[in-house]
Design a protein around this motif. Sequence first.
Motif, PDB file in Angstrom:
ATOM      1  N   ALA A 196      -9.797  -2.541   4.330  1.00  0.00           N
ATOM      2  CA  ALA A 196      -8.415  -3.043   4.425  1.00  0.00           C
ATOM      3  C   ALA A 196      -8.304  -4.140   5.486  1.00  0.00           C
ATOM      4  N   VAL A 241      -7.966  -0.757  -2.122  1.00  0.00           N
ATOM      5  CA  VAL A 241      -9.025  -0.015  -1.445  1.00  0.00           C
ATOM      6  C   VAL A 241      -9.102   1.402  -2.002  1.00  0.00           C
ATOM      7  N   LEU A 274      -2.844   1.373   4.436  1.00  0.00           N
ATOM      8  CA  LEU A 274      -3.723   0.305   3.969  1.00  0.00           C
ATOM      9  C   LEU A 274      -3.128  -1.059   4.268  1.00  0.00           C
ATOM     10  N   GLU A 275      -1.802  -1.203   4.035  1.00  0.00           N
ATOM     11  CA  GLU A 275      -1.174  -2.501   4.305  1.00  0.00           C
ATOM     12  C   GLU A 275      -1.063  -2.743   5.801  1.00  0.00           C
ATOM     13  N   ALA A 282      -3.197  -3.769  -1.554  1.00  0.00           N
ATOM     14  CA  ALA A 282      -4.243  -3.097  -0.780  1.00  0.00           C
ATOM     15  C   ALA A 282      -4.422  -1.640  -1.204  1.00  0.00           C
ATOM     16  N   THR A 290      -3.057   6.009   0.695  1.00  0.00           N
ATOM     17  CA  THR A 290      -3.794   6.767   1.712  1.00  0.00           C
ATOM     18  C   THR A 290      -3.672   8.261   1.454  1.00  0.00           C
ATOM     19  N   ALA A 306      -4.473  -3.895   6.787  1.00  0.00           N
ATOM     20  CA  ALA A 306      -4.670  -5.274   6.310  1.00  0.00           C
ATOM     21  C   ALA A 306      -3.904  -6.257   7.192  1.00  0.00           C
ATOM     22  N   GLY A 366       0.834  -1.200   0.000  1.00  0.00           N
ATOM     23  CA  GLY A 366       0.000   0.000   0.000  1.00  0.00           C
ATOM     24  C   GLY A 366       0.867   1.247   0.000  1.00  0.00           C
ATOM     25  N   GLN A 383     -12.919   2.684   4.528  1.00  0.00           N
ATOM     26  CA  GLN A 383     -11.705   2.230   3.838  1.00  0.00           C
ATOM     27  C   GLN A 383     -10.848   1.366   4.770  1.00  0.00           C
ATOM     28  N   ARG A 384     -10.729   1.828   6.021  1.00  0.00           N
ATOM     29  CA  ARG A 384      -9.992   1.027   7.015  1.00  0.00           C
ATOM     30  C   ARG A 384     -10.637  -0.348   7.159  1.00  0.00           C
TER      31      ARG A 384
END
Lengths: 337, 337
Positions: A139, A118, A228-229, A101, A122, A232, A54, A135-136
């Motif tokens: 992820a 996603v 995002l990663e 992600a 970010t 995840a 991400g 979004q969170r």
Amino acid sequence: PDTGAADAAWQRQMQLTKPPGSLGRLETATVRLAAQQRTSLPALERVWITVFAGDHGVCDEGVSAFPQAVTAQMVRNFAAGGAAVSVLARHLGATLEVVNAGTVTPLPPLAGVRDEPVMPGTANAVREPAMRAAQRDQALALGDGAAARASDAGAQLFIGGDMGIGNTTSAAAVACALLGASPEQLVGRGTGVDDDGLVRKRGAVAAALARHGDDRAPLSVLASLGGLEIAALAGAIRGAASRGLPVLVDGFIVSVAALVAVRHTPDVAAWLHFSHRSAEAGHDAVLRALDAEPLLDLGMRLGEGSGAAVAVPLLQAACRLHGEMATFESAGVSDGG
Amino acid sequence: PDTGAADAAWQRQMQLTKPPGSLGRLETATVRLAAQQRTSLPALERVWITVFAGDHGVCDEGVSAFPQAVTAQMVRNFAAGGAAVSVLARHLGATLEVVNAGTVTPLPPLAGVRDEPVMPGTANAVREPAMRAAQRDQALALGDGAAARASDAGAQLFIGGDMGIGNTTSAAAVACALLGASPEQLVGRGTGVDDDGLVRKRGAVAAALARHGDDRAPLSVLASLGGLEIAALAGAIRGAASRGLPVLVDGFIVSVAALVAVRHTPDVAAWLHFSHRSAEAGHDAVLRALDAEPLLDLGMRLGEGSGAAVAVPLLQAACRLHGEMATFESAGVSDGG
């Protein structure tokens, strides 16, 4: 975890042809795995690795030595087998999958890569929340999906890895918010920023923390300051734990994701093993907060799950010794008692 | 070692798809192996392990938690595949041989065991020299023979292991004499003696040192205070180094043998890697004297070469990463420069 299986594993350890305790942490790790796998004879022959990629809007602040395009370039490298974690996974016979992600650069279809962005990286957490709640959650669900696939495939150990230019900045911000620490304590050089870059990085984390305010709820912090990663990974760790699948935690980034997961769901802690102490400045404090004592301290700081992959053979050796060594009785060796 | 090969290996490390230095000690270990193996692409697929067994007359002083008969019993266990090092060697695909350098209990013919006893255990070093010069030289030659077999077989790494009830007492005495240290500093619990046993052990080492006197010549100390397997290990380490074969040093006993070899022949030091920091009390001081920083610190204290065998996959991972990772150019990844 199953304390009966742990007790049975301890009993077996005491009967093996060695002085009690002489295999040190290999013994305690085996007993922990026994409890997690609910068997007196744990095994780690099927290892699953998911690397989450991400991008980070905070890169606008000049916090990394590498351009954001590298995140997607490295996803291609993972798929082509040329990255560190690719080499390590191949020799472990581990399953390696990559989940996009949310990279800034779109990716073509690639074998071994799940393209599930996603969003294209970010937002810049200095100016606004990195992610919205939805979004969170998306992820987090990506991570949970990876844990589900690993569990369904019969994996005996889950490793999460990270790829994201700028992610030591986001991870340090999350850790500062959760631990009440200062950027001076937790912000390090990441891939290798120079002194000016380090000043910018600390400034960016300080500004993001000031914008964020006092909310220490783990998932709020994750959305506001994370990646995002990282989200995840937190979802994957929580998902693995909820399915009874032990997790071998990599370095700084994954440890911060584990901290989020444990602060949110304390039971997760019982499913974690820690692979290595990273050279990244903030890792020590995060490990202390998790009461973690990693297996290795080799000055690694690459990410990708590479430190965890390097540590897998130690746990495999522990399980094989436990399962295959003779007992004092079977070998006709005096036990000194 | 070949500095040209080391330079070429560093050059390659700088081109691999990772931030420079981010693999930490895996990078420095690879470069050291490159110099030793005289190639920019070192490999550790062929590993050789020789375990040397010998008994110790100092056991008369009540220094061990186990009876001397265990030394020979464990040789049978090595041969039968049930000892820790047997299990580890099997999974590494390593060659494992056992050399009986002198057990109190005679051994029958056993597959995988070379029965070459110099004498049925050493003399009690509290009362007289453990070995005569000719016996020490015979034990050194046993070790050299093992190194020769490993080299002739094309081994890429040599591991020596030890088996000998009472040998932490002998090794501590040798280390005290070579380092000018006191028994309080270097004598530990070995296989696990209780407090009274520890007092007896320190007393025995103090008495042996008093009898021995001030001679710090390494081979004199070895004969006076050492053990048959310790002498064989010193000979094996020296023999491997003289043949350009890298050595992965195990724990306390093998480190003391390495100290003897290095004090006698300083060039040996360039061929050593150190696998782990033992829980045995005296190991730290011996490692410091050798300027050694081991790869692992897992509280192991079993001997047999087991700590070195556990560390082999770390060095293998280092070599595989070095040889198989993509370069920035080949993978089309921006190098941040």
